[in-house]
Structures are given as C-alpha cells and as structure tokens.
Design an enzyme around this catalytic site. Structure first.
Site, PDB file in Angstrom:
ATOM      1  N   HIS A 213      -5.636   6.894  -5.585  1.00  0.00           N
ATOM      2  CA  HIS A 213      -5.300   5.484  -5.760  1.00  0.00           C
ATOM      3  C   HIS A 213      -3.952   5.350  -6.460  1.00  0.00           C
ATOM      4  O   HIS A 213      -3.263   4.341  -6.315  1.00  0.00           O
ATOM      5  CB  HIS A 213      -6.365   4.771  -6.600  1.00  0.00           C
ATOM      6  CG  HIS A 213      -7.705   4.706  -5.938  1.00  0.00           C
ATOM      7  ND1 HIS A 213      -8.680   5.638  -6.153  1.00  0.00           N
ATOM      8  CD2 HIS A 213      -8.223   3.809  -5.061  1.00  0.00           C
ATOM      9  CE1 HIS A 213      -9.753   5.324  -5.436  1.00  0.00           C
ATOM     10  NE2 HIS A 213      -9.502   4.217  -4.775  1.00  0.00           N
ATOM     11  N   ASP A 287      -8.249   5.654   4.786  1.00  0.00           N
ATOM     12  CA  ASP A 287      -8.572   5.150   3.455  1.00  0.00           C
ATOM     13  C   ASP A 287      -7.638   3.969   3.196  1.00  0.00           C
ATOM     14  O   ASP A 287      -6.673   3.731   3.934  1.00  0.00           O
ATOM     15  CB  ASP A 287      -8.393   6.254   2.416  1.00  0.00           C
ATOM     16  CG  ASP A 287      -9.240   6.029   1.168  1.00  0.00           C
ATOM     17  OD1 ASP A 287      -9.786   4.925   1.009  1.00  0.00           O
ATOM     18  OD2 ASP A 287      -9.339   6.957   0.346  1.00  0.00           O
TER      19      ASP A 287
END
Length: 520
Positions: A213, A287
């Site tokens: 992230h 993702d």
C-alpha cells in the site's frame, strides 16, 4: 435490476468503449458525501463501468492503511451499503459487478455485521475444514444479503516472514499444504451460495517486509524456490478451478526477466506465467491501483491503467483515472486483446448475475455458534503445560488485564494506568495475565506503548505468570513469553473466544490448536 444480455448479444450491443468500460472497477465508499455519490453515478452512466468495489470510507482506504486520517464510525453502514448498491445499479446501463474485501466477513469494511476469525486463527487447527467451509458459506450469505456478488478473498499467501507488515494475520500460515487446504475449504463454502471468489496476492505476498500500500516489496528468490512455495497454493487452486486471481504490487525479478517491474504491470508475470505456464483461464484482477507501490511511479492519468491492462489484468480494481484509462487502452490495444478480455469478464458476469441464490437471503448470518467451535479448535498451548495451569488455578492469584480502552489513550493515560497496576500487583506472586494487543497489524509494536511492553516483561521476569494472549500471535514476539509458567494463544478477543479461554483455564477443555506460523 436490469437484465444482462447473453454474451453473443452483448458482443454486438456494446460499443468498443463500453466494452473497455467493463474492465474498470473503481472504488465506492459507504460513507461518501452526496456530491461524491453523484460523481460516481455519472462515471458509471457515462463510461459503462463494469463494477465497483466497496470500501468503508476514503479515510480507511488502502493508502490510508496506517490510519493517518480519522475513520468515522457509522452505525448504519450496512443499510447505507444496501441503499448505495441499488442506487449505483440504477445508474448503470448493464448490471454492475459489486465486489468487496470480506476476508473475515463484511465486518472487515462494515460496522455491525458478523465477524469471523482471521485466517491465522483458522490456520491454528488441523483438519476440521468443514468449519472453514461454513465460514466461507456464512460470509457468502452476508454478501448476498447486501447485494454483493464477489468476495475478493481468500488470501493464499504463505506468510513465511514474521516481519510482514500487511499479510500476517490474513494468511492461513507458513505451511503450503495447510494454506492450500484451508483456502479451498473457504472457496468451496463461498461458492456453495454462488458468490464469486478471488485468490490473492499473486505471485505471493507472504515473504515481504514492505507494505505494498505504501511501497514496493521485492522478493529476491529463484523461480524454483517460488514454484515450490509461494506459487504452490495458486497452482493447486487453479487446477481445482477458481473464478479469479488477484495480482499484487510486488517485484519478483526471477519471474520478470530480472527486472523489478511490479507483478501487476508485468506481462511476463500476468500473461506468460499465470495464463501460459500455470494455465489459468479465468479472470485476472489487479490489486487496488491507488496503492503507492504503483500509483506513485506512474502518476500520468491513464498510464497505469494501460500498463495493468496490457500486462494481462482483465479487471482494474480501484482505478482512479477511468476516462483517461479507457482512452489510453482504446488507443493502444489490439482488437483481439480487447475481445478476449471482454469475453472473460462478461462470462464471469453472466455467472454472477445468474446466481440462483440472489434475493434468497435478506438476513445476516449468525456467527456466535460457529465462532465458538472455531475457538475450541484453535486455542493453542504455546508454552508450558496444562497440568501447570491446573495447579496454578487452585492457588491464590491476581488477575491482571492489559487491554487499552477504545480510542487513542494518551501517553499520560497509559503511564497513569501502569503506575496503578504496579501498585496493585506489587505484593502479588501469582498473576493470571490477560493481554489483548491494541492493533492487529505490527506497525508501532501492534499499538503497544513501550512502557506497557516493559511492564509486562518485568512481570514475566519477577512473578509466577500464566499468560492468555487474545490477538495476533506475532505480537507475542514483544514479550518474554517463555519466562511465564504457561502461555496460551487465543487469537481473537470475541466473547466466544474469551469464554473458551476461561473454560480452558478452569480445566474444562484441552488446547488442541497449533501455532500456524513461526515466531522466530
């Protein structure tokens, strides 16, 4: 809900740009403002978006993973979610895929919905896969009650790095066979009610020490090593049949011709390896494309979307530049590439929209009985023996609970609490110590203040302690647990797990669980 035309009709009915729009799955947020909701409705209406993936709020989304913005609790999130799904479906020309990350239930994103144990808890027992099947089935029921078609789960990463900042508790463990068996049970339970699944994070996010992230993890292993471990669950599950594979934002040079190109935008990984060598015929989903591992290195609107599509992703999750992405893909793609992708996406959409269980569930599942069974199977004697605990329970002892109050207690509050605790336990020899880590993720010592860690370790050093630990077992590395008389891992702090811990302490039940990861 609008009818979904069969594939052969859809092929002629959708324009080339509408077909490309079907590849996009932007984020939808349950706690958006009316203005933000209308903006997404316009995006859906104008660009033929194929689906949306729900998150709780912009403050809780992927790139805010470590809580830099305050997340506001909304007690009405579930009703809001249902309302928004109907609203967004109404804005769409064709039915939308509705997706969510619900690895341990809708509670991963939505307040006041059933929560099931984390994957690491499910990894703590051998056999009894029927319990994991029931978890998958119950979560599928909750998805259907909301109007969700697609649970972007389970995680099949093998968590063989204790310092992993993002997978850890989301993995079934560090043994490839156990991870595969448990993931298959979860998948089959989910599929039993027609809800779609997606295994993630290909080609394996377990042995990383960077959170994708926030940055780019690099796995520097040989292809042989990867095939024997990281890729093993993916290949086994692909062979059994799976709806989708989610590709992670991690660099694996051995699979990308020696480059550090993230897997999600590597054609060598998404197409040559996953589709070619591993023979995956289903849908490949990226993702979240807002994650800093890729978004920060490809800031030009449309560029990242094109790179992910060209690499071999059929669905672009959390795409932030839809209009520019559609234009760039239309400009750069071959007709054959577009048609093959559209066929895979539409066929999966036909499967989702044809689910006979849609509209059959309006109530959320009941989690208590199943969670109780899982608590009984997973409770683990980490150190010491049950005879020692039995002897201890018959002595005079003091019970000390270390669990931070909700919210963010200040350093001053913590120090005041610890000073009182020191005085209360000063004369005590035997202490039943109950510890619940404030956070499930490892950042900042799992939320423990250093003073709390020091206090517990001094207690373990100086007193006769029986320790029950209610949380991510990796946080046990902060403590000198082997200096206790006995340490028991309970994994969750749900009421059902607390009840089982009490019964274990009183000698009414045995601990059958086994730690599914190494704490070294």
């Amino acid at each position: 809900m609008k009818e979904l035309p069969p594939f052969e009709i859809a092929k002629t009915r959708l324009s080339p740009l509408e077909k490309i729009g079907q590849f996009f799955m932007p984020a939808a947020f349950i706690n958006d403002t009316e203005e933000e909701i209308q903006t997404l409705e316009t995006l859906i209406r104008d660009h033929g978006i194929g689906g949306i993936c729900f998150f709780h709020s912009r403050a809780s989304a992927a790139t805010n993973f470590e809580g830099k913005k305050e997340v506001i609790r909304n007690e009405e999130s579930f009703e809001t979610l249902k309302s928004l799904i109907k609203r967004y479906q109404s804005a769409s020309k064709y039915p939308l895929f509705i997706a969510i990350d619900a690895e341990w239930g809708l509670a991963m994103r939505i307040e006041n919905t059933p929560q099931y144990p984390y994957a690491i808890t499910l990894g703590a027992f051998t056999g009894k896969e029927e319990l994991i099947y029931e978890v998958g089935k119950n979560i599928a029921q909750d998805c259907l009650a909301a109007g969700i078609h697609w649970n972007l789960s389970p995680v099949v990463d093998i968590n063989n790095n204790p310092n992993n900042p993002v997978i850890g508790y989301r993995s079934f463990g560090d043994n490839r066979e156990q991870v595969t068996k448990k993931a298959l049970a979860y998948i089959k339970g989910t599929e039993s009610l027609g809800v779609l699944t997606s295994i993630k994070h290909f080609p394996g996010h377990g042995d990383t020490s960077v959170d994708s992230h926030l940055g780019i993890p690099v796995i520097d292993k040989s292809k042989k090593e990867l095939l024997e471990n990281e890729l093993y669950p993916f290949q086994k599950i692909i062979s059994e049949g799976i709806d989708a594979v989610m590709v992670g934002h991690l660099s694996v040079p051995a699979l990308a011709n020696g480059t550090e190109t993230p897997a999600s935008i590597s054609r060598e990984i998404c197409t040559d390896l996953l589709r070619g060598e591993m023979n995956f015929k289903g849908v490949v989903i990226s993702d979240a494309l807002n994650m800093h591992a890729v978004s920060k290195i490809h800031p030009v609107p449309g560029e990242l979307e094109w790179l992910a599509f060209h690499a071999g992703n059929d669905i672009l999750c959390f795409a932030e530049h839809v209009r520019e992405g559609i234009e760039t893909i239309a400009k750069n793609s071959t007709l054959n590439q577009l048609e093959e992708t559209f066929e895979r996406v539409w066929k999966l959409k036909e499967k989702a929209m044809g689910n006979p269980y849609h509209h059959k569930f309006t109530e959320l599942s009941k989690s208590a009985a199943l969670n109780r069974k899982i608590a009984e199977e997973s409770i683990t004697l980490y150190h010491g023996n049950e005879a020692t605990i039995n002897t201890f329970s018959k002595k005079n002892f003091c019970t000390f609970t270390l669990k931070q109050p909700k919210g963010n207690p200040s350093q001053e509050d913590i120090l005041s609490f610890l000073e009182e605790a020191k005085q209360e336990t000063k004369q005590e020899k035997n202490i039943l110590l109950l510890v619940t880590p404030p956070k499930v993720k490892p950042a900042n010592h799992f939320g423990f203040h250093q003073e709390e860690i020091d206090f517990i370790n001094s207690m373990l050093e100086e007193k006769n302690v029986v320790l029950y630990h209610f949380g991510n077992p990796y946080s046990l590395k902060l403590f000198s647990a082997k200096k206790s008389l006995a340490t028991v891992l309970v994994y969750q702090d749900f009421k059902e797990f607390q009840d089982v811990a009490t019964e274990h302490f009183l000698g009414k039940i045995k601990a059958h669980g086994k730690l599914p990861v190494s704490l070294k």
